[in-house]
Design a protein around this motif. Sequence first.
Motif, PDB file in Angstrom:
ATOM      1  N   UNK A  69       0.822  -1.212   0.000  1.00 41.87           N
ATOM      2  CA  UNK A  69       0.000   0.000   0.000  1.00 41.87           C
ATOM      3  C   UNK A  69       0.859   1.267   0.000  1.00 41.87           C
ATOM      4  N   UNK A 106       1.017   5.613  -1.184  1.00 39.65           N
ATOM      5  CA  UNK A 106       1.671   6.749  -0.533  1.00 39.65           C
ATOM      6  C   UNK A 106       2.752   7.347  -1.427  1.00 39.65           C
ATOM      7  N   UNK A 133       2.833   7.179  -4.685  1.00 40.92           N
ATOM      8  CA  UNK A 133       2.330   7.240  -6.061  1.00 40.92           C
ATOM      9  C   UNK A 133       2.720   8.539  -6.758  1.00 40.92           C
ATOM     10  N   UNK A 188      -6.739  -5.796   6.752  1.00 44.81           N
ATOM     11  CA  UNK A 188      -6.637  -4.416   6.266  1.00 44.81           C
ATOM     12  C   UNK A 188      -7.095  -4.337   4.825  1.00 44.81           C
ATOM     13  N   UNK A 190     -14.914  -1.605   1.378  1.00 42.95           N
ATOM     14  CA  UNK A 190     -15.277  -0.200   1.187  1.00 42.95           C
ATOM     15  C   UNK A 190     -15.414   0.121  -0.308  1.00 42.95           C
ATOM     16  N   UNK A 207     -18.803   1.450  -2.390  1.00 38.51           N
ATOM     17  CA  UNK A 207     -18.885   2.672  -3.202  1.00 38.51           C
ATOM     18  C   UNK A 207     -18.789   2.346  -4.692  1.00 38.51           C
ATOM     19  N   UNK A 224     -16.547   1.171  -6.472  1.00 38.98           N
ATOM     20  CA  UNK A 224     -15.306   1.607  -7.099  1.00 38.98           C
ATOM     21  C   UNK A 224     -14.281   0.480  -6.952  1.00 38.98           C
ATOM     22  N   UNK A 250     -17.473  15.269   4.052  1.00 44.72           N
ATOM     23  CA  UNK A 250     -18.493  14.241   3.833  1.00 44.72           C
ATOM     24  C   UNK A 250     -19.791  14.853   3.296  1.00 44.72           C
ATOM     25  N   UNK A 270      -1.780  13.030   4.709  1.00 48.49           N
ATOM     26  CA  UNK A 270      -0.591  12.228   5.052  1.00 48.49           C
ATOM     27  C   UNK A 270       0.587  13.114   5.427  1.00 48.49           C
ATOM     28  N   UNK A 326      -1.924   6.720   6.188  1.00 41.97           N
ATOM     29  CA  UNK A 326      -2.507   5.677   5.343  1.00 41.97           C
ATOM     30  C   UNK A 326      -2.344   4.288   5.953  1.00 41.97           C
ATOM     31  N   UNK A 355      -5.684   2.553   6.828  1.00 40.28           N
ATOM     32  CA  UNK A 355      -6.084   1.526   5.854  1.00 40.28           C
ATOM     33  C   UNK A 355      -5.431   0.170   6.108  1.00 40.28           C
ATOM     34  N   UNK A 362      -9.706   5.236  16.512  1.00 37.52           N
ATOM     35  CA  UNK A 362     -11.039   5.479  15.952  1.00 37.52           C
ATOM     36  C   UNK A 362     -11.890   6.300  16.903  1.00 37.52           C
ATOM     37  N   UNK A 380      -2.632  11.785  -5.882  1.00 36.86           N
ATOM     38  CA  UNK A 380      -2.954  10.675  -6.788  1.00 36.86           C
ATOM     39  C   UNK A 380      -4.184   9.928  -6.285  1.00 36.86           C
ATOM     40  N   UNK A 399      -7.785   9.767  -8.176  1.00 35.26           N
ATOM     41  CA  UNK A 399      -8.364   8.468  -8.544  1.00 35.26           C
ATOM     42  C   UNK A 399      -9.795   8.344  -8.002  1.00 35.26           C
ATOM     43  N   UNK A 401     -13.394   7.863 -10.109  1.00 39.78           N
ATOM     44  CA  UNK A 401     -14.346   6.763  -9.917  1.00 39.78           C
ATOM     45  C   UNK A 401     -15.553   7.223  -9.109  1.00 39.78           C
ATOM     46  N   UNK A 416     -15.883   8.162  -6.173  1.00 34.97           N
ATOM     47  CA  UNK A 416     -15.943   7.574  -4.836  1.00 34.97           C
ATOM     48  C   UNK A 416     -15.146   8.472  -3.893  1.00 34.97           C
ATOM     49  N   UNK A 417     -15.215   8.174  -2.621  1.00 38.61           N
ATOM     50  CA  UNK A 417     -14.351   8.879  -1.678  1.00 38.61           C
ATOM     51  C   UNK A 417     -13.598   7.850  -0.857  1.00 38.61           C
ATOM     52  N   UNK A 418     -12.443   8.256  -0.363  1.00 36.20           N
ATOM     53  CA  UNK A 418     -11.651   7.381   0.488  1.00 36.20           C
ATOM     54  C   UNK A 418     -12.217   7.356   1.900  1.00 36.20           C
ATOM     55  N   UNK A 419     -11.506   6.690   2.816  1.00 32.93           N
ATOM     56  CA  UNK A 419     -11.978   6.617   4.201  1.00 32.93           C
ATOM     57  C   UNK A 419     -12.087   8.015   4.799  1.00 32.93           C
ATOM     58  N   UNK A 420     -13.194   8.311   5.440  1.00 34.87           N
ATOM     59  CA  UNK A 420     -13.371   9.587   6.130  1.00 34.87           C
ATOM     60  C   UNK A 420     -12.967   9.460   7.584  1.00 34.87           C
ATOM     61  N   UNK A 476     -13.069   8.226  11.209  1.00 39.98           N
ATOM     62  CA  UNK A 476     -13.573   7.030  11.874  1.00 39.98           C
ATOM     63  C   UNK A 476     -13.460   7.274  13.363  1.00 39.98           C
ATOM     64  N   UNK A 523     -15.947   6.041  15.631  1.00 40.15           N
ATOM     65  CA  UNK A 523     -17.098   5.320  16.168  1.00 40.15           C
ATOM     66  C   UNK A 523     -16.886   4.786  17.585  1.00 40.15           C
TER      67      UNK A 523
END
Lengths: 430, 430
Positions: free
Chosen positions: A142, A147, A149, A316, A323, A327, A329, B122, B131, B142, B146, B217, B319, B323, B327, B329-333, B335, B337
Amino acid sequence: MMRTRPLKVALLGCGVVGSEVTRIMTTHADDLAARIGAPVELAGIAVRRPDKVREGVPAELITTDATALVKRGDIDVVIEVIGGIEPARKLITTAFEHGASVVSANKALVAADGAALHAAAEEHGADLYYEAAVAGAIPLVRPLRESLAGDKVNRVLGIVNGTTNFILDKMDTSGAGYSEALDEATALGYAEADPTADVEGFDAAAKAAILAGIAFHTRVTIDDVHREGITEVTAADIASAKRMGCTVKLLAICERAAHGESVTARVHPAMIPLTHPLASVREAYNAVFVESDAAGQLMFYGPGAGGSPTASAVLGDLVAVCRNKLSEATGPGESAYTQLPVSPMGEVVTRYHISLDVADKPGVLAQVAMVFAEHGVSIDTVRQQGKDGEASLVVVTHRAADAALSSTVEALRKLDTVRGVASIMRVEGE
Amino acid sequence: MMRTRPLKVALLGCGVVGSEVTRIMTTHADDLAARIGAPVELAGIAVRRPDKVREGVPAELITTDATALVKRGDIDVVIEVIGGIEPARKLITTAFEHGASVVSANKALVAADGAALHAAAEEHGADLYYEAAVAGAIPLVRPLRESLAGDKVNRVLGIVNGTTNFILDKMDTSGAGYSEALDEATALGYAEADPTADVEGFDAAAKAAILAGIAFHTRVTIDDVHREGITEVTAADIASAKRMGCTVKLLAICERAAHGESVTARVHPAMIPLTHPLASVREAYNAVFVESDAAGQLMFYGPGAGGSPTASAVLGDLVAVCRNKLSEATGPGESAYTQLPVSPMGEVVTRYHISLDVADKPGVLAQVAMVFAEHGVSIDTVRQQGKDGEASLVVVTHRAADAALSSTVEALRKLDTVRGVASIMRVEGE
């Protein structure tokens, strides 16, 4: 926010890694659901031996028909932890055909056939993730794929096989020979009954292929990786390394060639200075250096194998793939746009440490030095040592093409005054 | 595959990081396009001083009106590298309102107001990636967000500020005092003209808040982080650490409380054993340990600051965000919880190293030992040393709640036989 229909997961294989994946998916179901945004449930577990006792694994999920499981049609994600080429490959492609994404820990398969698997995933709009295939729990795929990229990676250098690191560390700390250290690794469970894949460097070569492909955005298969294992490393080599202020490690090295028009990937034992951070990587741990234009030098360190660490990497990936599913994707697929060719080992630029048994008479050093000069290899240091009428010469070279270095060794072997080449080892990390 | 309409990027800030981002986006445009799947172009660069000479930065892109830039409506991604709370916050929320995703390197803002920013992202279906806000080029956000999404992180322990590490390293290797080492750091460009944010631990505390929030989280802001800087660290402290086989580092420590019902986050100088891998992190480098249930102990190491490393992290996020845009979409927002509360420093369990100047007469040690006992703090070692009628006592405790340790110290100060408390430092990493 949370949808109620659970995402369904099929698990292929329930050995050390698979049973740990099952345990965490069961005991941490709420956490996984919160992080994914939907509940996730194990819908089936394919095994070869259904009668084996598997504590904490729901018996009703067990099946021996892996093909039927991946063909069910309601499976969102297939986790493949059986390893090997077949039936893993066929099961993964069948999973894609039936709408599932795949999380795999299978370094051998990805290193042999990653391009075809990625193409199959893309064709079916599915994900193929395999963080667990390289260096266990250490996030490497990953970080390299995402990271970095926006950066240009020039070199990946690391210890990516725990078994061989354990053996070499044991040889270094106790002075034991290879066989003795291997026996201890086997007794402690660090080496398998048949240790070939580890000690001959196949496992590390598969990881090197995967890392090189991702790092340089090109296709590298295990067949492109020059591979030497550790079975020829002797206690004398380790002692010799110590005298040089070095230790011996099995390294995976992926490099961009000097002018950037090709890449190389190789796995072999090498001497590295004790001052290098990789020298202090002990026991079965893994550590990988990544050098890039903008980020500079990064290091990633952690447990490179084992049920729990590998399960951490698998889960992971599972969260990411789930996810993506939600979505609609997909994550990053294969990135091989640079199409950089892989150069053969002969073009790698490295240094040699060579021990020669020579006749103890005047002019030998001059003769040996002449052979190096004739092959365009420059000598850094020579240490001469007499013993009972014979003598030894230890030569450390400057950097030169591996082909020039190996033809130098060939020529040395033909000299009358050279009784034998006691050992040859590359020197890295300087 | 590749779409031709380029993704448009607005850059806010063009200092050390921004100009490096510009340089890489310009010189590596083809690589970025291949990795994203669409070309990406800089559409505008907002700066405060438009007349400043910026080599390689296209003059026609420069504007002083950052608000108008983020409101243009055709911007896909805003990169924010101006830092500080305002106007960064307002610009980022305006960017979300106008359909852009945001990549930020702004640790202060994310640590102060991350929850509101995530909510705004969101609400508008946008991404917020940062990052670069933690430990420069080292992939940490990340991997935590992730790679370890299927694992349970228990502890994050690291060196996350390069300036203070440079100063402490200098004090350790040269025996210099704090001021002298700070002067050298300033002269070499490792410390800013006003070094407060670094040396008082604000920078590290912001990073600790971000790391703790992601790791556990839950919501952690900079106000939840106990913070002590390095301005009180003396050459005597470093010498004392050395006698114990330790060195002094400014650590960021985020922990799950023993029973898992709360978390703690703190930044303070601490003694760590020389055998600990963090002890060998030199100069301005950063390194972070992450301990989790399944993965075990992972370490991430690299340059923690600087234009190029930070740009590497920014572009990796760029990047990913591009991406996601493609697509839809969105990445992880965010967290958060688990909603775990943050416990105060008093509940942190740690060890103290305390140097006392005491009267050189019989019974002092017994008196001191009694104070520790009365507060339920168990003593690990005591070293007594006489000097010219006075004496010093160096006490190292076992693990105890920080509140018990600090009330022990308060009580010691009140003893007639204790002339002064020369230094107090926590001991970590054992």
